[in-house]
Design an enzyme around this catalytic site. Structure first.
Site, PDB file in Angstrom:
ATOM      1  CB  ALA B 556      -0.941  -0.015   1.205  1.00 34.54           C
ATOM      2  NE  ARG B 673      -1.911  10.710   3.539  1.00 37.32           N
ATOM      3  CZ  ARG B 673      -2.245  11.923   3.990  1.00 37.32           C
ATOM      4  NH1 ARG B 673      -3.483  12.178   4.341  1.00 37.32           N
ATOM      5  NH2 ARG B 673      -1.337  12.861   4.091  1.00 37.32           N
ATOM      6  CB  ILE B 674      -6.447   5.236   7.186  1.00 31.67           C
ATOM      7  CG1 ILE B 674      -5.897   4.960   8.597  1.00 31.67           C
ATOM      8  CG2 ILE B 674      -7.378   4.120   6.721  1.00 31.67           C
ATOM      9  CD1 ILE B 674      -4.910   3.806   8.695  1.00 31.67           C
ATOM     10  CG  LEU B 675      -3.567   4.751   1.341  1.00 33.21           C
ATOM     11  CD1 LEU B 675      -2.813   3.639   0.615  1.00 33.21           C
ATOM     12  CD2 LEU B 675      -3.407   6.073   0.602  1.00 33.21           C
ATOM     13  CG  ASN B 676     -10.905   2.403   1.091  1.00 31.58           C
ATOM     14  OD1 ASN B 676     -11.803   2.392   1.948  1.00 31.58           O
ATOM     15  ND2 ASN B 676     -11.145   2.181  -0.184  1.00 31.58           N
ATOM     16  CE  LYS B 678     -17.755  -0.644   2.251  1.00 28.82           C
ATOM     17  NZ  LYS B 678     -18.741  -0.292   1.211  1.00 28.82           N
ATOM     18  CD  GLN B 683      -5.668  -5.795   5.519  1.00 29.91           C
ATOM     19  OE1 GLN B 683      -5.869  -6.996   5.630  1.00 29.91           O
ATOM     20  NE2 GLN B 683      -5.113  -5.268   4.456  1.00 29.91           N
ATOM     21  N   GLY B 749      -1.616  -4.435   6.590  1.00 24.31           N
ATOM     22  CA  GLY B 749      -1.927  -5.854   6.405  1.00 24.31           C
ATOM     23  C   GLY B 749      -1.642  -6.710   7.617  1.00 24.31           C
ATOM     24  CD  GLU B 750       1.859  -8.433   7.250  1.00 24.64           C
ATOM     25  OE1 GLU B 750       1.874  -9.583   7.695  1.00 24.64           O
ATOM     26  OE2 GLU B 750       1.670  -8.162   6.040  1.00 24.64           O
TER      27      GLU B 750
END
Lengths: 338, 783
Positions: B556, B673-676, B678, B683, B749-750
């Site tokens: 990401a 920063r959180i890209l999305n 939702k 995740q 992801g982790e």
């Protein structure tokens, strides 16, 4: 998976004729267990006889106040059938404690009785298993036996019967109607499934050329004081470590008649009439429940990984009897043990 | 409009974009590179059609409709004329050799095309180097499917039956007769603890841990066990090899890295890179199991080459257990503290499982070294080689397990210190990576603790175990910290912008279900000033611009910043064109001064100075601008880069029956920063569910007498079902990181799974007073 022939039975007599003509064939209804076993090469029928078109899908009242359940009634339909939901809620509850909604939609009443153990070694054709291959040995006795039996085991097999529904049927003292070449006969539920003994390859007393046509419930459904309590490794969609079906006939706080059966602990739903009799006429209280549990489990024998089941069974019996006596049966959908 | 499904491409669909809840304005970052056109446009007011940025918004997956309608095709679903189907036969023994393999009965079945074994397979490389894929362990000799008669693990593929349909292949497989010469195998970790391979400690020890432990008034020693776990992605492993003729093949493979598979296949079969194309448009979950090329791709290529036909190999669910796994491990932790809770010393050693032929390991102990303030720390890591396939990465490899042990131990020490577990962690809070001594590029763990505790109601916790109850159930509250690395990798992105305002953005990365298609579309739309449906994403194709495997939470951050870099190149070219126009309002503008917004090249200083992209391109007779740039992240050796989380869990445990229910989990995450909003939420929520499984359910059971996995199916290998999952709340705390990369993205992801099992284990202790140190905490362990 081996190739097989497929045939369809036109009526019960035809089904019986077909299976008598070819002992390597198997009946198939929902197929929820048989197909798995075929994919694993555990069952290798040369021929499948499809019985799903037979007229065995009715749930009807019997003249003596009981209910006759056609062998092909799907588990879901049975659990939600008004006659069952109202008069035999223990049976409905046990069915809903089993499998998943999708499997219950496919699985038939007769097939539920005929499902085979989930012992790991039965499923893996690489390992010895007396049930799969008589005389090859039991790998579970010294193997991974956490899910195996603590009651009624033998030196040749410690497998359990996996059904939830059958535990309730044992308490209800259902009768199994079967058709064979010599006509029809009725097998009391307690005699339907077998203990492993020295012939663990035989799960039931149904003959190879017989077909289950119906399961008949007596009038008494224990609809007021009952429960089906299933303890497993996750809160749904797992086989029972221990399950307990209870039906009580209560007079105030006094137990007039008690029946209970255990699942997940033996080669068949486990009942103990002495333990049940000890409850009759007593005021419901934890002490007598403990005593009843102790009686049932007096000969229980644990193995390396499943000895905990003895204590778990004791506590589950007590809790189930409390639930039933209080008229607060276990819910199968609120993610919580009552 | 029908689309060629074999070409992975995804167009953003603005109509499906949900409310821009939680949107983070990209703003002008200090580095001056990344500027969201959308934000700038928003600042310009009505006249230039303000547009909220896609970055940060809760945009629905651009590939969602295809996925739920079956339009998305997975590796085992591609077809070709005359496709040959395969069935894999696995070894019945764990160690030894194949003495004889008789395929005559199988081959005589009508419809069987061939049976491949080590005796008749086509040639393949005979040196280890060829089999070392990009993420293979440094040491060892990678497994070679059907290479020789040696058996290295139970379930090892030993033959491949090829037939005109899959039923025939599977039937014929039951007719292959194998005789083995078995050798004594060992699959039990505990039986080999005196025969270990010692690894170089992962981080430099500091201080004198032994003395510090000895002199600490409060000490804790604990041994923690994590069993072998399997990934169990929904999609089985599958490869479809299309025989293109002329020596060319196209491989549809389930993988986390098409270019890794491409390089591996070329090496193993000595093929020219241009003759092999690897595609993986959709991946139904992989979680690390698809980082390395798996054996089914070798089998499929072997078969295609042997037959000169297209071949498909799909593994059964049971065969999925003969691939990699999270290694079983024993971890010992020693902690020493002052009575006030000052941590003096941490000693962490790990003994983990690998195969006999490769040394796979990750750094379980690293996390203990860096997370908490402690003057003394030491580590040890041993490997036990067993007759199993090589272990591999599984979600947050090393942290999921290492932090489980650390955080369970920290909870035990907090109890010994009579300190609230959260207060204890705050006492040990470190503003620096304790191992390297470096400050963090950003670390808002303190805010994770605060917001998580507040959302959970942690202040209402009774400190004593068994002090809280709800009817027949004991109630327990536990917490833990989570940590992971903010990694990024060199990556190339190509953008083709056409004059009609459409962009195609390409990169060879994968979308393993994480939402890569969607975040790429969001970032590109913002950077190019286009609506989401003006962007097409192409990925999962080895011919696209270079990308490493998707793993480690690095894609990401890497691909989104890669899009920023390439977008700047596109912008620069557009500006050059715009300047050539007569009386160009942007004649004097520098590239840093302009952004793309609403189809225009716009001055940031004066929104009135703007040229439409279409005009600029048409004026120069250009209908398409194509740029490909490789982004290499500057090596920042002056900071540590990590993500953090705080997890709070509530369990209810039936006092008599010991049935455990996880009734509430709050996970507060600081990951830049959180890209999305939702997909990020999903995740982390999914990670929490997996953490519940790790704590309560998951265990691969091996019968050591047979050296064989006995619960190789998802009926008996338990993962949480709906009934096991109740209230999960995910919080993303604000964390601005202007150092890690221009967008401030750190990856997700982790981090979501790290610490969850410890928080639940700690809650179970709090509920019951029983400390179970061996996962999973099944009810029998509470008796």
């Amino acid at each position: 998976m081996i190739n097989f022939e497929y045939a369809r039975a036109n009526d019960v007599a035809d089904a019986v004729r077909q299976i008598a003509a070819d002992p390597t064939s198997k009946f198939i209804a929902g197929g929820t267990n048989l197909l798995d076993l075929m994919k694993e090469d555990v069952e290798r029928p040369a021929r499948l006889i499809d019985i799903t078109r037979l007229p065995l899908s009715d749930v009807e009242e019997t003249p003596d106040g009981g209910v006759r359940i056609g062998a092909l009634v799907p588990n879901s339909d049975l659990a939600w059938h008004p006659l069952i939901a109202q008069r035999y809620p223990m049976l409905a509850s046990a069915i809903l404690a089993g499998a998943s909604a999708q499997l219950r939609n496919m699985a038939s009443t007769g097939g539920n009785l005929m499902q085979r153990t989930r012992c790991f070694y039965f499923y893996d054709t690489v390992t010895p298993c007396n049930k799969r291959q008589p005389g090859s040995g039991c790998s579970a006795i010294a193997g991974i036996n956490r899910i195996n039996a603590i009651l009624g085991t033998s030196d040749t097999c410690i497998a359990t019967h996996p059904s939830d529904m059958c535990v309730a049927l044992a308490v209800l003292e259902a009768k199994v109607h079967v058709a064979g070449p010599g006509g029809e006969r009725v097998i009391p539920f307690a005699d339907f499934h077998r203990l492993p003994g020295d012939a663990p390859q035989r799960d039931t007393n149904l003959d190879a050329n017989e077909l289950i046509t119906a399961v008949e419930l007596p009038a008494d459904g224990f609809a007021k004081n009952y429960t089906y309590l299933k303890i497993r490794d996750r809160l749904s969609y797992a086989f029972a470590l221990v399950s307990v079906a209870v039906g009580l006939e209560m007079d105030g706080n006094t137990i007039r008649r008690a029946r209970f059966a255990l699942g997940g602990v033996a080669h068949k739903p486990w009942r103990d009439e002495a333990a049940e009799a000890g409850l009759n006429g007593k005021v419901a209280n934890p002490e007598i429940f403990e005593r009843a549990a102790g009686l049932v489990l007096r000969d229980a024998k644990g193995f390396e990984h499943n000895a905990f089941k003895i204590e778990l069974a004791r506590r589950t019996i007590v809790r189930a009897l409390i639930q039933a006596a209080h008229g607060t049966p276990q819910s199968q959908n609120n993610k919580k043990i009552a | 409009m029908p689309r060629d499904r074999s070409t992975p491409s995804h167009r953003g669909d603005i109509s499906r974009r949900t409310v821009l809840q939680g949107a983070v304005a990209v703003g002008v970052l200090t580095h001056g590179q990344a500027v969201s056109s959308a934000t700038v446009a928003a600042e310009q007011g009505e006249a230039s059609k303000p547009m909220a940025p896609y970055i940060g918004s809760a945009t629905s997956r651009v590939d969602g409709r295809d996925k739920v309608t079956g339009g998305a095709k997975y590796a085992g679903e591609f077809n070709a004329p005359g496709l040959v189907h395969a069935s894999v036969i696995g070894s019945a023994i764990a160690k030894g050799r194949i003495a004889r393999i008789d395929v005559s009965e199988a081959i005589s079945v009508g419809g069987v095309v061939a049976v491949l074994t080590h005796e008749n397979r086509p040639p393949m490389a005979d040196d280890d180097k060829a089999y070392k894929d990009a993420v293979a362990p440094d040491q060892g000799s990678p497994f070679r499917p059907l290479y020789d008669d040696r058996i290295r693990f139970s379930g090892q593929p030993i033959a491949l039956v090829l037939a005109e349909n899959s039923e025939t292949a599977r039937f014929a497989a039951s007719l292959v007769h194998v005789e083995y010469e078995p050798e004594k195998h060992v699959t039990d970790l505990y039986s080999k603890l005196n025969d270990v391979v010692s690894l170089k400690a992962p981080a430099k020890p500091r201080g004198d841990t032994a003395s510090a432990l000895a002199s600490s008034p409060v000490r804790h020693h604990g041994e923690y066990y994590v069993p072998i776990e399997h990934h169990n992605p929904m999609e089985p492993y599958a490869s479809t090899v299309i025989w293109e003729g002329g020596g060319k093949i196209t491989i549809y493979d389930k993988t986390q890295g098409v270019q890794n598979v491409h390089g591996y296949v070329c090496n193993v079969f000595n093929l020219k890179p241009e003759d092999v194309r690897v595609m993986s448009p959709f991946v139904g979950g992989a979680f690390g199991s698809g980082l390395r090329p798996q054996y089914q791709v070798v089998l499929a290529v072997l078969a295609a080459r042997a037959l000169e036909r297209s071949v498909r190999v799909v593994l059964t669910r049971q065969q999925m257990y003969s691939l990699g796994y999270r290694p079983a491990m024993i971890q010992r932790i020693d902690l020493g503290a002052e009575t006030d809770g000052t941590l003096n010393a941490i000693s962490h050693d790990a003994t983990t499982v690998t195969s006999q032929y490769e040394n796979f390991h990750r750094n379980e102990t690293t996390w203990s070294g860096l997370l908490y303030k402690s003057a003394n720390a030491k580590y040890a890591h041993n490997l036990v080689r067993l007759d199993l396939s090589t272990s591999c990465d599984m979600r947050a490899p090393s942290a999921t397990t290492g932090v489980y042990a650390l955080e369970a131990a920290m909870d035990e020490l907090a109890v010994a210190l009579k300190l609230d577990p959260l207060e204890f962690r705050l006492k040990c809070y470190s503003e620096r990576d304790q191992s390297s001594g470096l400050p963090f590029s950003s670390k808002n763990l303190r805010e994770c603790y605060r917001q998580g505790a507040e959302a959970f109601g942690w202040d209402k916790r009774s400190p004593e175990p068994r002090a809280m109850r709800d009817g027949r159930e004991l109630v327990g509250w536990g917490m833990a910290t989570g940590i992971w690395e903010a990694l990024q990798v060199p990556i190339a992105v190509r953008i083709a912008l056409t004059a009609n305002g459409h962009a195609e953005v390409s990169c060879a990365t994968s979308d393993i279900g994480t939402g890569t298609y969607t975040i790429m579309a969001q970032v590109a739309a913002d950077m190019l000033g286009l609506p989401l449906d003006g962007v097409d994403i192409r990925l999962g194709d080895s011919t696209l611009p270079q990308s490493p495997v998707e793993g480690g939470s690095w894609i990401a951050a890497s691909v989104s910043n890669g899009i920023v870099t390439t977008s700047r190149a596109v912008l620069k070219e557009l500006l050059r064109l715009a300047k050539e126009m007569p009386n160009s309002p942007l004649a004097t503008a520098a590239p840093e001064e302009v952004v793309l917004s609403g189809g225009m090249i716009v001055s940031r200083r004066d929104a009135a100075r703007a040229v439409s992209i279409a005009d600029a391109m048409q004026h120069d007779g250009v209908d398409r601008i194509v740029r490909e740039e490789t982004t290499r992240f500057a090596r920042d050796s002056s900071h540590a880069h990590n993500t953090h989380s705080a997890i709070f869990a509530e369990v209810k445990v039936d006092e008599q029956l010991n049935v455990v229910r996880v009734t509430r989990v709050v996970s507060a995450v600081a990951a830049g920063r959180i890209l999305n909003a939702k997909t990020a939420h999903s995740q982390v929520m999914g990670s929490v569910v997996w953490g519940i499984g790790m704590a309560l359910h998951e265990e691969t059971l091996i019968d050591h007498a047979f050296g064989r996995i006995m619960n190789a199916n998802i009926a008996e290998y338990h993962v949480p079902v709906n009934a096991d999952v109740q209230d999960i709340k995910v919080i993303f705390v604000d964390e601005k990181d202007e150092i890690v990369n221009p967008l401030g993205v750190k990856g997700l992801g982790e981090i979501g799974i790290v610490g969850v099992a410890a928080a639940i284990a700690n809650a179970i202790y709090h509920a019951t007073g029983k400390r179970v140190r061996a996962l999973p905490i099944t009810l029998d362990k509470l008796y």
